[in-house]
Design an enzyme around this catalytic site. Structure first.
Site, PDB file in Angstrom:
ATOM      1  CG  ASP A   1      14.343  44.265  51.719  1.00 39.73           C
ATOM      2  OD1 ASP A   1      15.354  43.837  51.123  1.00 39.73           O
ATOM      3  OD2 ASP A   1      14.036  43.939  52.886  1.00 39.73           O
ATOM      4  CG  HIS A   2      17.254  44.521  44.825  1.00 39.51           C
ATOM      5  ND1 HIS A   2      16.659  43.440  44.233  1.00 39.51           N
ATOM      6  CD2 HIS A   2      17.790  45.263  43.820  1.00 39.51           C
ATOM      7  CE1 HIS A   2      16.841  43.506  42.920  1.00 39.51           C
ATOM      8  NE2 HIS A   2      17.527  44.612  42.646  1.00 39.51           N
ATOM      9  NE  ARG A   3      16.378  41.754  53.275  1.00 43.61           N
ATOM     10  CZ  ARG A   3      16.184  41.876  54.575  1.00 43.61           C
ATOM     11  NH1 ARG A   3      16.877  41.137  55.422  1.00 43.61           N
ATOM     12  NH2 ARG A   3      15.300  42.725  55.045  1.00 43.61           N
TER      13      ARG A   3
END
Lengths: 446, 354
Positions: free
Chosen positions: A416-418
């Protein structure tokens, strides 16, 4: 102790069954009158069932995803001191004629034993049919949507209307669709196709062979399939996915496994590369806890967990489920092997509990046994990372400037690149790679 | 259509607002009485919904959100007036003095009606959409011919207003100047069809096409509904003919227990209407303006809980009717097809002791 049963009621005028969505109570709970017991989904609506009794829950019949026939016991209560005679819901009558589901309008379906009713309602689906995959577009018991002139047009040109794919609003079959079918663009079936006669499975549903199956088959989205639809859609459209790949020389991992197999306590478990990979992933999380994280939308915070509930994607007869091993980071190799064996056995037998699928923090999906090199997986909702493991294959590999044959496996980490940056993801995966490259050293260091 | 002005005497915040045409004639004690009525039918309605979910009712049509429209209108009726409801008018039934258990008997499937319409001057629930308006106009024309000073009121929804029966009823009422009030509860949803897809104009504007007055009232304001309905009924009783009231309200629950409103409407819309709750505004008004203590409302809630339990117990102890009794009241005289049906049921073994 005075036990009373709560049979699943018909909450929608002529329904025959309902699917349990969630339980809101557990066995042993004391519940009040009208306290919510569970959500059920019927062909018409998802509704909450309030408790008909004040008492203690003795038994819950069925797991989320299970389909329960109307009239079967849903909950058993202990209502000490209550007067069940006045309040007991009507018992299911064993000799009552089989019910027919009514999915449209008001009123009940026709009963052919009553002579004054001559027509069978079109929308009515008999309870015995929906279990089998329904043919073509009549999965809901209705004829495919089109208009009378279009039906006539199709008929005049020898086109079976249910072989035409509708492109209009809500799948409406238009004149153009029929024209396309006539000109062969969509190639309506004119003769039986040839093909293998073996059956296959798709997400828990057995598909008829190519040769003997219908031209178009529709599968109802429910149970495990619905969970997959929901979780994958949610995850794909909330968590921005990115991925890193790594090819690893896992020769020493394979050697370690063969040296341990059948020895001492290891004789009682099934060892596989997955066992060591699970250890490696947990060790990676200990070194890079950022990977064992999730995004809390409500609080707008990133949650880092210092305990790994290791999810294992399992292909089961009912479809894809992802149970997890709680506190996997605390396990040694033998315990990990035992935990994995148990998880897989339970999943295959279809008895995985909801609790076993809750609160996953990090996941492994092992696509290698299916014979592929790599996969870029989608995260289970609420998790930060998932590692896909490809097949371990003998591969030409460069060692000390010479080409030698090694056991190589490809790993892919989706994250999850958040909250997880590329550096953390790469460091984590490289760490997992080093672990597999020399597992004995890593395990001893652990 | 939200912007169209409507009669309002108590706003959602519980503040009295002035209106050039109507003013409230109710005392604080009467207003508290209306609050009590609304709280009771909301509670009984919730109990009925639970009973349906527990398999004790075949169906239920929840009234939640429309309490002010029904209690306000019902309060304006006189004992000799006659009312023709649809199947959601539990608040009107309450005001007509019909025991709540009788509302539920139809939904349990143990009666074809539920009460004697002549005793309560309230006809049995009409399931066929809009049909009751024709019955109402017919009855109103009868009053005219009797020369009586009674009024008739009929209830239907925005969905019902699209039915042909309603149109015919309005045409006849207008032409004959019948003493009838058409009371539309515009609850915004005809099952899953929004009002905006049913009419290009506000529904009360339709009255002018039939040649009688139409008015929109805030259907969640019990004070305004009462005054508007009272004037319309007075007009009908005094020979001034029919009128149409559009009570602008909202169905907070499902159409019936058989549908799932989350599939066709958005939570945001529900939230907007939650702020317009018909009970909360009356409570705010009574607390702030008349210093009504919280204990009053607690007592009402406790009474309502008690009535809900009584309702449950009464329902669960209702005897099932004999299967063959379903043929008893179809026609007043013997009928060959009914007799054939009865005999067939006996042949199938449903005859019992008879």
């Amino acid at each position: 102790m005075s036990e009373v049963l709560f049979p699943l009621p018909d909450v929608g005028e002529g329904l025959t069954e309902a699917e349990i969505v969630t339980w809101k109570v557990a066995v042993g709970d004391t519940v009040a009158l009208n306290q919510p017991l569970c959500d059920i989904e019927t062909a018409k609506a998802t509704v909450e069932l309030p408790s008909p009794y004040a008492g203690v829950i003795v038994a819950l019949n069925g797991q989320p995803g299970d389909i329960i026939p109307v009239g079967d016991t849903l909950v058993t209560f202990d209502v000490a001191g209550a007067a069940p005679s006045a309040s007991a819901p009507a018992e299911k009558k064993g000799d009552a004629p089989a019910r027919e589901a009514v999915l449209v309008g008001y009123g009940v379906a026709t009963d052919e034993t009553v002579a004054t009713r001559q027509h069978r309602r079109r929308g009515a689906v008999t309870p015995s049919t929906p279990a089998a995959p329904a043919p073509a577009s009549s999965a809901n018991g209705l004829a495919p949507r089109s208009t009378p002139p279009v039906r006539l047009y199709a008929k005049q040109h020898g086109i079976a209307i249910d072989s035409v794919r509708g492109t209009g609003p809500d799948g409406l079959i238009t004149r153009q669709d029929v024209e396309a079918a006539i000109s062969g663009v969509t190639a309506p079936r004119v003769s039986a196709p040839s093909g293998p006669s073996t059956t296959t499975r798709l997400s828990g549903y057995e598909l008829a062979p190519w040769a003997s199956g219908p031209a178009e088959e529709r599968i109802p989205v429910r149970g495990v399939l619905r969970s997959m639809v929901d979780s994958m859609t949610k995850s794909a459209f909330t968590a921005p996915h990115a991925a890193v790949w790594l090819k690893v020389d896992a020769t020493k991992t394979m050697e370690l496994i063969s040296s341990l197999k059948g020895r001492g306590a290891f004789a009682t478990v099934r060892l596989s590369p997955l066992t060591v990979i699970a250890m490696a992933v947990c060790d990676g999380a200990r070194h890079f806890p950022g990977i064992n994280s999730s995004f809390d939308d409500a609080a707008n915070e990133v949650v880092i967990r210092r305990s790994v509930n290791l999810g294992i994607a399992a292909d089961t007869p009912r479809g894809l489920i992802v149970p997890n091993i709680k506190g996997a980071d605390l396990l040694d190799l033998l315990s990990m092997a035992r935990a994995l064996n148990e998880l897989v056995d339970v999943a295959r037998s279809g008895t995985t509990t909801l609790a076993a699928m809750s609160n996953t923090t990090l996941t492994i999906t092992n696509v290698g046994p299916m014979g592929v090199d790599a996969a870029m997986p989608i995260l289970p909702p609420g998790t930060g990372g998932i590692v896909a493991v490809g097949q371990v294959a003998k591969t030409p590999w460069v060692v000390n400037d010479e080409i030698v044959v090694r056991h190589v496996v490809e790993l892919c980490l989706s994250f999850d690149h958040r909250m997880i940056d590329g550096a953390t993801a790469s460091n984590f995966l490289a760490h997992v790679g080093r672990f597999l490259n020399d597992p004995a050293a890593a395990l001893l260091a652990g | 259509m939200d912007e169209v002005p409507m009669i309002q005497l108590l706003n959602p915040e519980g503040e009295r607002v002035s209106n050039s045409e109507y003013e409230s004639s109710l005392s604080a004690a009467e207003i508290l009485g209306l609050y009590r009525d609304m709280a009771i039918i909301r509670r009984l309605c919730n109990e009925a919904t639970s009973l349906q979910r527990q398999g004790q009712l075949a169906l239920w049509a929840p009234v939640q959100g429309q309490e002010a429209a029904q209690i306000g209108a019902g309060h304006a009726l006189l004992p000799n007036d006659f009312t023709f409801p649809s199947y959601r008018e539990h608040g009107i039934a309450w005001k007509r003095g019909i025991p709540p258990l009788d509302w539920l008997r139809l939904f349990r499937g143990v009666t074809m009606g539920g009460w004697d319409p002549l005793q309560y001057r309230h006809s049995n629930p009409t399931i066929v959409i809009g049909n009751q308006a024709l019955n109402a106009v017919g009855y109103a024309m009868g009053i005219q011919r009797d020369g009586a000073d009674e009024a008739v009121m009929t209830f239907f929804g925005d969905g019902g207003s699209s039915q042909g029966d309603i149109h015919e009823a309005c045409v006849f009422a207008g032409v004959f100047n019948a003493p009838v009030v058409f009371f539309i509860q515009n609850n915004h949803w005809a099952i899953s069809e929004p009002t905006t897809r049913q009419s290009r104009i506000p529904l009360f504007h339709r009255a002018s096409g039939y040649g009688f007055p139409g008015v929109r009232v805030d259907g969640n304001d019990v004070l305004a509904v009462y005054e508007v309905t009272k004037r319309a009924l007075d007009n009908a009783r005094s020979g001034n003919g029919p009128s149409l009231i559009e009570a602008f309200t909202y169905r907070m629950g499902a159409h019936t227990t058989s549908d799932d409103p989350t599939r066709y409407r958005l939570e945001a819309e529900l939230e907007t209407w939650r702020h317009r709750d018909p009970l909360e505004r009356v409570k705010s008004y009574l607390v702030r303006t008349h210093g009504e203590p919280q204990s009053t409302f607690d007592e009402i809630a406790a009474d309502a809980d008690h009535m809900a339990l009584d309702l449950r117990e009464g329902l669960l102890s209702l005897p099932d009717p004999a299967p063959l009794s379903m043929f008893d009241h179809v026609y007043t005289e013997p009928h060959p097809l009914i007799e054939a049906g009865r005999r067939e049921l006996i042949d199938l073994g449903f005859g019992g002791e008879q």
